[in-house]
Design a protein around this motif. Structure first.
Motif, short mmCIF file in Angstrom:
data_model
loop_
_atom_site.label_atom_id
_atom_site.label_comp_id
_atom_site.label_asym_id
_atom_site.label_seq_id
_atom_site.Cartn_x
_atom_site.Cartn_y
_atom_site.Cartn_z
N GLY A 171 0.79 -1.22 0.00
CA GLY A 171 0.00 0.00 0.00
C GLY A 171 0.83 1.27 0.00
N LYS A 172 1.94 1.28 0.74
CA LYS A 172 2.76 2.50 0.81
C LYS A 172 3.44 2.81 -0.52
CE LYS A 172 6.83 0.08 2.73
NZ LYS A 172 7.78 0.04 3.87
N HIS A 173 3.81 1.75 -1.27
CA HIS A 173 4.41 1.97 -2.58
C HIS A 173 3.38 2.52 -3.57
CE1 HIS A 173 7.57 -1.26 -1.40
NE2 HIS A 173 7.93 -0.05 -1.01
N LEU A 174 2.17 1.95 -3.50
CA LEU A 174 1.11 2.43 -4.39
C LEU A 174 0.73 3.86 -4.05
CD1 LEU A 174 -0.93 1.89 -6.64
CD2 LEU A 174 -2.50 1.01 -4.91
N PHE A 175 0.70 4.18 -2.76
CA PHE A 175 0.35 5.54 -2.34
C PHE A 175 1.28 6.56 -3.00
CE2 PHE A 175 0.81 9.23 0.43
CZ PHE A 175 -0.52 9.58 0.66
N TYR A 176 2.56 6.26 -3.05
CA TYR A 176 3.52 7.17 -3.67
C TYR A 176 3.25 7.31 -5.16
CZ TYR A 176 7.82 8.93 -5.73
OH TYR A 176 8.73 9.66 -6.46
N SER A 177 3.03 6.19 -5.86
CA SER A 177 2.78 6.23 -7.30
C SER A 177 1.52 7.05 -7.61
CB SER A 177 2.61 4.80 -7.85
OG SER A 177 3.81 4.09 -7.76
N LEU A 178 0.47 6.83 -6.83
CA LEU A 178 -0.77 7.57 -7.07
C LEU A 178 -0.60 9.05 -6.76
CD1 LEU A 178 -3.47 5.09 -5.67
CD2 LEU A 178 -2.71 5.41 -8.04
N ALA A 179 0.22 9.36 -5.77
CA ALA A 179 0.47 10.77 -5.44
C ALA A 179 1.15 11.47 -6.61
CB ALA A 179 1.32 10.87 -4.17
N VAL A 180 2.10 10.79 -7.26
CA VAL A 180 2.78 11.35 -8.43
C VAL A 180 1.78 11.59 -9.55
CG1 VAL A 180 4.48 10.91 -10.24
CG2 VAL A 180 5.01 10.34 -7.86
N LEU A 181 0.95 10.60 -9.84
CA LEU A 181 -0.03 10.70 -10.92
C LEU A 181 -1.06 11.78 -10.64
CD1 LEU A 181 -0.60 6.89 -11.60
CD2 LEU A 181 0.77 8.48 -12.96
N GLN A 182 -1.44 11.90 -9.37
CA GLN A 182 -2.41 12.93 -8.99
C GLN A 182 -1.81 14.32 -9.12
OE1 GLN A 182 -4.08 12.20 -5.10
NE2 GLN A 182 -5.98 13.24 -5.62
N ARG A 183 -0.55 14.48 -8.74
CA ARG A 183 0.12 15.76 -8.84
C ARG A 183 0.26 16.21 -10.30
NH1 ARG A 183 4.51 14.43 -6.54
NH2 ARG A 183 5.94 14.42 -8.30
N LEU A 184 0.41 15.23 -11.20
CA LEU A 184 0.53 15.54 -12.62
C LEU A 184 -0.83 15.78 -13.28
CD1 LEU A 184 3.27 12.93 -13.63
CD2 LEU A 184 3.56 15.40 -13.34
N GLY A 185 -1.90 15.60 -12.52
CA GLY A 185 -3.23 15.84 -13.06
C GLY A 185 -3.75 14.72 -13.94
N LEU A 186 -3.24 13.50 -13.74
CA LEU A 186 -3.66 12.37 -14.57
C LEU A 186 -4.77 11.55 -13.94
CD1 LEU A 186 -0.14 11.20 -15.79
CD2 LEU A 186 -1.84 12.54 -17.06
N ILE A 187 -4.87 11.56 -12.61
CA ILE A 187 -5.90 10.78 -11.93
C ILE A 187 -6.57 11.63 -10.86
CG2 ILE A 187 -4.68 8.58 -12.28
CD1 ILE A 187 -3.97 8.72 -9.23
N VAL A 188 -7.71 11.16 -10.39
CA VAL A 188 -8.39 11.76 -9.24
C VAL A 188 -8.76 10.64 -8.28
CG1 VAL A 188 -9.29 13.78 -10.43
CG2 VAL A 188 -10.60 11.66 -10.47
N LYS A 189 -8.85 11.00 -7.00
CA LYS A 189 -9.22 10.03 -5.96
C LYS A 189 -10.42 10.57 -5.18
CE LYS A 189 -5.82 8.34 -3.51
NZ LYS A 189 -4.57 8.27 -2.69
N GLU A 190 -11.35 9.66 -4.87
CA GLU A 190 -12.52 10.01 -4.08
C GLU A 190 -12.63 9.01 -2.92
OE1 GLU A 190 -16.01 10.17 -6.62
OE2 GLU A 190 -14.66 10.50 -8.32
N GLU A 191 -12.84 9.52 -1.73
CA GLU A 191 -12.94 8.65 -0.56
C GLU A 191 -14.17 7.77 -0.63
OE1 GLU A 191 -14.06 9.58 3.90
OE2 GLU A 191 -11.94 10.08 3.58
N ARG A 192 -14.00 6.51 -0.24
CA ARG A 192 -15.09 5.56 -0.16
C ARG A 192 -15.02 4.81 1.16
NH1 ARG A 192 -16.68 8.03 -3.87
NH2 ARG A 192 -17.48 7.32 -5.89
N LYS A 193 -16.19 4.57 1.75
CA LYS A 193 -16.27 3.79 2.97
C LYS A 193 -16.91 2.44 2.66
CE LYS A 193 -16.61 7.75 6.11
NZ LYS A 193 -17.42 8.44 7.15
N LEU A 194 -16.18 1.37 2.99
CA LEU A 194 -16.66 0.02 2.72
C LEU A 194 -17.10 -0.61 4.04
CD1 LEU A 194 -13.84 -1.17 0.29
CD2 LEU A 194 -15.96 0.03 -0.26
N PHE A 195 -18.32 -1.15 4.07
CA PHE A 195 -18.86 -1.75 5.28
C PHE A 195 -18.87 -3.26 5.15
CE2 PHE A 195 -22.52 -3.37 7.76
CZ PHE A 195 -22.12 -2.98 9.03
#
Length: 218
Positions: A171-195
């Motif tokens: 998870g920590k490695h993916l977090f970094y990759s997604l942060a890079v992609l988000q900073r470049l404006g390529l992806i967006v993230k939306e919080e989700r709660k799973l029950f």
């Protein structure tokens, strides 16, 4: 033998007129975009028909557009088609003559792959695209692999915890990759709660990840 998708039951009569109420060029553009999003994985042509909800009468027209498109390559299902070191393998691609002679039923079993240019256009990656092809020990960058998996899910996106499983990464490695992609404006993230009433804690917070181009309107 499995039944064919409804759209593949048509013959290859390209003389069938398109309904004037249907813009089949729009359907063709949708098909090209869907193929572009799949990248190195490619997609079965029969799945393209399903994705576009293409009517039987329009399939011959869409097939004619796709098989003549310069940014697409078609491979037999028996071929190990794909990208080698992220370069499209085209020496075993079917020729335009082979494709033109095919019945739609046979064509539906082909795997179609986009060029890197078409893939980049679908991702809206622009100048960042080639940088993500940097190889390390013959392996694509983590950012590229994450972007590729997110793109394949199209507008639906993919949950971040599911993305960890798909990429077989921590998870920590993916977090970094997604942060890079988000900073470049390529992806967006939306919080989700799973029950899950059987787990502890019962509520897990994760993110739904999508390409920026599929970000819902405010």
């Amino acid at each position: 033998r499995e039944p064919l998708p409804r759209a593949m039951a048509s013959s290859a009569d390209t003389g069938t007129p398109a309904s004037p109420s249907v813009d089949w060029f729009t359907i063709a553009r949708h098909a090209l975009d869907h193929i572009g999003l799949q990248g190195p994985a490619g997609v079965l042509l029969s799945d393209v028909w399903l994705e576009t909800s293409c009517a039987i009468s329009l399939v011959p027209h869409i097939w004619r557009v796709l098989r003549s498109h310069a940014e697409l390559r078609f491979f037999s299902g028996a071929e190990q088609a794909g990208w080698h070191e992220w370069r499209l393998v085209d020496q075993t691609a079917l020729s335009s003559g082979n494709l033109a002679a095919m019945e739609l039923e046979e064509a539906g079993r082909l795997r179609v792959l986009p060029s890197r240019q078409l893939h980049a256009k679908a991702l809206r990656a622009g100048e960042h695209y080639e940088g993500f092809f940097a190889l390390k020990d013959g392996r694509a960058s983590d950012q590229w692999r994450a972007l590729h998996e997110v793109a394949r899910r199209g507008p639906a996106g993919v949950l971040q915890n599911e993305l960890c499983r798909l990429l077989e990464t921590a998870g920590k490695h993916l977090f970094y990759s997604l942060a890079v992609l988000q900073r470049l404006g390529l992806i967006v993230k939306e919080e989700r709660k799973l029950f899950n009433p059987l787990s502890t804690p019962r509520v897990t917070i994760t993110s739904l990840v999508r390409l920026k181009r599929f970000e819902p309107a405010e």
